[in-house]
Scaffold this motif. Sequence first.
Motif, PDB file in Angstrom:
ATOM      1  N   ILE A  95       0.724  -5.783   1.513  1.00  0.00           N
ATOM      2  CA  ILE A  95      -0.677  -6.106   1.484  1.00  0.00           C
ATOM      3  C   ILE A  95      -0.887  -7.534   0.709  1.00  0.00           C
ATOM      4  N   VAL A 123      -6.513   0.559  -2.297  1.00  0.00           N
ATOM      5  CA  VAL A 123      -6.474  -0.688  -1.413  1.00  0.00           C
ATOM      6  C   VAL A 123      -7.836  -1.281  -1.099  1.00  0.00           C
ATOM      7  N   ASN A 131       1.443   3.428   2.070  1.00  0.00           N
ATOM      8  CA  ASN A 131       1.917   3.750   3.473  1.00  0.00           C
ATOM      9  C   ASN A 131       3.103   2.782   3.742  1.00  0.00           C
ATOM     10  N   THR A 159       2.913  -0.515   3.796  1.00  0.00           N
ATOM     11  CA  THR A 159       2.631  -1.817   4.326  1.00  0.00           C
ATOM     12  C   THR A 159       2.489  -2.941   3.314  1.00  0.00           C
ATOM     13  N   ALA A 200       0.744  -1.159   0.073  1.00  0.00           N
ATOM     14  CA  ALA A 200      -0.217   0.084   0.094  1.00  0.00           C
ATOM     15  C   ALA A 200       0.976   1.171   0.028  1.00  0.00           C
TER      16      ALA A 200
HETATM   17  C1  LIG Z   1      -1.423   1.050   5.719  1.00  0.00           C
HETATM   18  O1  LIG Z   1      -2.389   0.895   4.800  1.00  0.00           O
HETATM   19  C2  LIG Z   1      -2.945  -0.291   4.874  1.00  0.00           C
HETATM   20  C3  LIG Z   1      -4.007  -0.705   3.643  1.00  0.00           C
HETATM   21  O2  LIG Z   1      -4.916   0.516   3.566  1.00  0.00           O
HETATM   22  C4  LIG Z   1      -3.706  -0.625   6.101  1.00  0.00           C
HETATM   23  O3  LIG Z   1      -4.322  -1.602   6.116  1.00  0.00           O
HETATM   24  C5  LIG Z   1      -2.592  -0.337   7.197  1.00  0.00           C
HETATM   25  O4  LIG Z   1      -3.330  -0.378   8.574  1.00  0.00           O
HETATM   26  C6  LIG Z   1      -1.881   0.847   6.930  1.00  0.00           C
HETATM   27  N1  LIG Z   1      -0.629   0.978   7.857  1.00  0.00           N
HETATM   28  C7  LIG Z   1      -0.290   2.135   8.530  1.00  0.00           C
HETATM   29  C8  LIG Z   1       0.570   2.115   9.670  1.00  0.00           C
HETATM   30  O5  LIG Z   1      -1.327   3.129   8.633  1.00  0.00           O
END
Ligand SMILES: *[C@@H]1O[C@H](CO)[C@@H](O)[C@H](O)[C@H]1NC(C)=O
Length: 263
Positions: free
Chosen positions: A191, A218, A187, A189, A185
């Motif tokens: 997925i 996402v 950010n 992470t 994603a």
């Molecule tokens: C980053 O994005 C993913 C997908 O939207 C989400 O599941 C996850 O919680 C996010 N992580 C942070 C640290 O914001």
Amino acid sequence: MIFISYTFIVLTLISHAIAGDPYSLPNMTYKTDIGYYYNMPVRIYGLYAYNTNSAPAISPFNPIYVFLRGAGDDTTNVLQPSVVDFIPGDDGYSDLKRVTIVTGVTDSSGTIKSYDDLKKLGNKVRTIESDIYVNLPVVGFSAKLEFPSDGPEMFGYYKGVQFRYFNFGINPAGNATAPIYHVYAKNGTQIAAIPGTIPGLSNYSGIWNIYNLTVTDVTVPITSYNQIANLEKVFSGIVSNCPVSTTTLTGFSGPNSKKRSRK
Ligand SMILES: *[C@@H]1O[C@H](CO)[C@@H](O)[C@H](O)[C@H]1NC(C)=O
Ligand SMILES: *[C@@H]1O[C@H](CO)[C@@H](O)[C@H](O)[C@H]1NC(C)=O
Ligand SMILES: *[C@@H]1O[C@H](CO)[C@@H](O)[C@H](O)[C@H]1NC(C)=O
Ligand SMILES: *[C@@H]1O[C@H](CO)[C@@H](O)[C@H](O)[C@H]1NC(C)=O
Ligand SMILES: *[C@@H]1O[C@H](CO)[C@@H](O)[C@H](O)[C@H]1NC(C)=O
């Protein structure tokens, strides 16, 4: 909407500090993570990994010396445990091994416990490099697999001592690598993981070039290469042995296969 939870492959980048000690190898349990091959969930291990600048088409490999009575004999019908000259910690180590057949050993040769022992036999023995490449990760003596039948535990000899390995069997693509896509994603992470091939296909290789890519949307789970085909993929700098577990495969073979396990 479907939520998929991921606990992603922790790649074991083994430090090269202590060379050549089978007793220093980690006794971890190798668990699988879920990936998707054209919507079919698959379970993927994370074993030996190394860093490299560009994605290799051919994986590095090490010889494994397999002792047979005759060159054409069944490679499982061995005269003694196999010998290697590389384990994790040695420069150039690879989980992928080329079967190198040794013939001509006799009772008077004694047990060959190292590459040096083998060299000492000189022209009394014959060594034949085969075109068979096998996925044999060398691991700690108490290391385990989540699904033990994926890689039966075996022993061999290395520099005079025993070592232990999982036998994941023949690598269908031989010495070739295959691509796997780690989907992130925005950010950062991860997925999803999308392997480019699975066991049962002739292009399957346990040795993967890992590519990174980022998706902006996402809201839709990524479960097929078709969803990422047009996105930019960047080689991650990591090549890793990530065998796909065959214990949970359902026989699905690709996008044109009639048998779809999941919508
Ligand atoms: C980053 O994005 C993913 C997908 O939207 C989400 O599941 C996850 O919680 C996010 N992580 C942070 C640290 O914001
Ligand atoms: C792993 O377990 C074996 C016994 O099965 C032990 O001899 C070895 O020292 C252990 N390795 C580590 C790194 O702890
Ligand atoms: C990889 O395997 C192919 C097919 O067996 C062989 O022709 C080629 O020489 C091998 N590559 C290397 C670098 O050994
Ligand atoms: C591997 O082979 C399958 C079946 O032919 C094909 O669908 C798939 O795209 C191939 N994978 C790669 C990475 O070329
Ligand atoms: C790929 O992703 C991994 C894990 O987040 C990261 O360590 C690496 O720097 C990324 N590589 C590239 C080339 O973006």
